[in-house]
Design a protein around this motif. Sequence first.
Motif, mmCIF file in Angstrom:
data_model
loop_
_atom_site.group_PDB
_atom_site.id
_atom_site.type_symbol
_atom_site.label_atom_id
_atom_site.label_comp_id
_atom_site.label_asym_id
_atom_site.label_seq_id
_atom_site.Cartn_x
_atom_site.Cartn_y
_atom_site.Cartn_z
ATOM 1 N N MET A 23 -27.010 18.115 -27.535
ATOM 2 C CA MET A 23 -26.335 19.362 -27.164
ATOM 3 C C MET A 23 -25.694 19.260 -25.779
ATOM 4 O O MET A 23 -24.572 19.737 -25.570
ATOM 5 C CB MET A 23 -27.330 20.517 -27.219
ATOM 6 C CG MET A 23 -27.687 20.957 -28.627
ATOM 7 S SD MET A 23 -28.674 22.476 -28.690
ATOM 8 C CE MET A 23 -30.249 21.858 -28.078
ATOM 9 N N LEU A 61 -21.688 19.601 -24.956
ATOM 10 C CA LEU A 61 -21.100 20.479 -23.941
ATOM 11 C C LEU A 61 -20.283 19.689 -22.923
ATOM 12 O O LEU A 61 -19.215 20.144 -22.489
ATOM 13 C CB LEU A 61 -22.214 21.256 -23.227
ATOM 14 C CG LEU A 61 -22.922 22.340 -24.052
ATOM 15 C CD1 LEU A 61 -24.083 22.938 -23.271
ATOM 16 C CD2 LEU A 61 -21.937 23.431 -24.458
ATOM 17 N N GLY A 117 -17.619 22.481 -26.878
ATOM 18 C CA GLY A 117 -17.910 23.898 -26.912
ATOM 19 C C GLY A 117 -19.119 24.219 -27.775
ATOM 20 O O GLY A 117 -19.909 23.346 -28.158
ATOM 21 N N TRP A 118 -19.224 25.514 -28.095
ATOM 22 C CA TRP A 118 -20.366 25.961 -28.884
ATOM 23 C C TRP A 118 -20.296 25.484 -30.329
ATOM 24 O O TRP A 118 -21.322 25.391 -30.998
ATOM 25 C CB TRP A 118 -20.452 27.481 -28.837
ATOM 26 C CG TRP A 118 -20.780 27.984 -27.473
ATOM 27 C CD1 TRP A 118 -19.960 28.642 -26.610
ATOM 28 C CD2 TRP A 118 -22.022 27.830 -26.784
ATOM 29 N NE1 TRP A 118 -20.591 28.915 -25.428
ATOM 30 C CE2 TRP A 118 -21.878 28.433 -25.510
ATOM 31 C CE3 TRP A 118 -23.249 27.244 -27.109
ATOM 32 C CZ2 TRP A 118 -22.895 28.461 -24.567
ATOM 33 C CZ3 TRP A 118 -24.265 27.270 -26.170
ATOM 34 C CH2 TRP A 118 -24.093 27.868 -24.925
ATOM 35 N N HIS A 119 -19.094 25.162 -30.793
ATOM 36 C CA HIS A 119 -18.999 24.605 -32.144
ATOM 37 C C HIS A 119 -19.728 23.267 -32.228
ATOM 38 O O HIS A 119 -20.402 22.973 -33.225
ATOM 39 C CB HIS A 119 -17.532 24.449 -32.547
ATOM 40 C CG HIS A 119 -16.776 25.745 -32.597
ATOM 41 N ND1 HIS A 119 -16.997 26.675 -33.581
ATOM 42 C CD2 HIS A 119 -15.827 26.265 -31.778
ATOM 43 C CE1 HIS A 119 -16.204 27.714 -33.384
ATOM 44 N NE2 HIS A 119 -15.480 27.493 -32.297
ATOM 45 N N VAL A 169 -22.259 22.349 -30.305
ATOM 46 C CA VAL A 169 -23.701 22.618 -30.211
ATOM 47 C C VAL A 169 -24.246 23.059 -31.563
ATOM 48 O O VAL A 169 -25.326 22.616 -31.990
ATOM 49 C CB VAL A 169 -23.969 23.676 -29.128
ATOM 50 C CG1 VAL A 169 -25.432 24.088 -29.131
ATOM 51 C CG2 VAL A 169 -23.571 23.137 -27.765
ATOM 52 N N ILE A 170 -23.509 23.933 -32.240
ATOM 53 C CA ILE A 170 -23.951 24.401 -33.557
ATOM 54 C C ILE A 170 -24.006 23.244 -34.552
ATOM 55 O O ILE A 170 -24.946 23.130 -35.365
ATOM 56 C CB ILE A 170 -23.027 25.519 -34.066
ATOM 57 C CG1 ILE A 170 -23.180 26.757 -33.180
ATOM 58 C CG2 ILE A 170 -23.339 25.865 -35.517
ATOM 59 C CD1 ILE A 170 -22.204 27.860 -33.489
#
Length: 366
Positions: free
Chosen positions: A270, A274, A279-281, A283-284
């Motif tokens: 993660m 980053l 981005g958060w995509h 991380v997901i």
Amino acid sequence: MYENKADMQRYKRVQWQRLALLVVVMAACWLCFRLFSSILLPFVVAAGLAYFLDPLVERLDDLGISRPYGTLLVLLAFGVAVLLFILLLYPVIAAQASSFISNIPTYIQTVQADFASLMRNLQHRLPYQLRTKLQDLASNQADTLVTYAGKAASNIIGSGFAVVNVLTLLIVTPVVTFYFLRDWPSIIRHVDSWLPRPYEGLIRAQAVEINKILSAWIRGQAICCLALAAIYAIGLTVIGLDLGLIVGLTAGILSFIPYVGTLLGGITAMLLALSQNQGWHGVIAVLIVFAVGQGLNDYIIQPRFLGDRVGLSAVWVIFALFAGGAAFGFLGIMLAVPVTATLGVLTRFWLRRYLLSPLYLDAPPE
């Protein structure tokens, strides 16, 4: 009972002698580990490999191939398999490591920008006094954190070279493994001949139980770690994470400590996502990869290859690994599971004896 008082005294004397012998043997083993822990690693690795590969040599022996030649064939096959694995993965690992090193300045700038943006958002939302205290704390502790990180890195690097001598492992371990494998039946016969005759059947029964638990855990856990390493490495590579192969393989291998490999690998992946501006995509996507891998391990892989054959709970395995590492370093980590399995079998045996003894069953006198 006893025919006379002399027989009873003799029996008590023998019991005390056995107890004293047991204490001396345990103290000698503890002293040897404390004194020679820095040089025992190749021999412990060799003994573990011999224990792991002995069933293959036994199969070849049943097929008519003598023990020395069977040992040589198994070790050569094992060495070739490890070498092919390294050669196949080395180009990809080298390319990922080179790309990561070249992009380190970009990653640092990205992290700094994200952190600065986060701090600006916090400054608008936090009260002035709390914001001032946080700034003072960050400015005062920054040098301390940098110094601590540098010392920790130097200690890790220095202790790594002190504990794991790669040259010694590569030279000594194969030779010692060959002799262990070749002489394994002879070693077992000699140890069996040293057992006290009145208790040899009882000790053999406990040794069989220990061997059953230990072999099931080692072979089953090895399959689970390899499966998790493949799932994590492939998944992180597919989502486009730099160093995904290295992080996935490391997380799978460290999964012999329950959940620790998954947690460390997930956090590292993660942070990399980053720092690479995914981005958060990103991380997901990382969370999905590790959730799928852990779910497959918990509900399909472990029940299939470990099941209920292993009498070692995850809590005791984690405690044993950390306790062994604290006591004897890397050597203690390697010996933690065998020692825990042995203590578990002996504890269950003595608990059964206690539940059948007068100490548990007889009523107290009036």
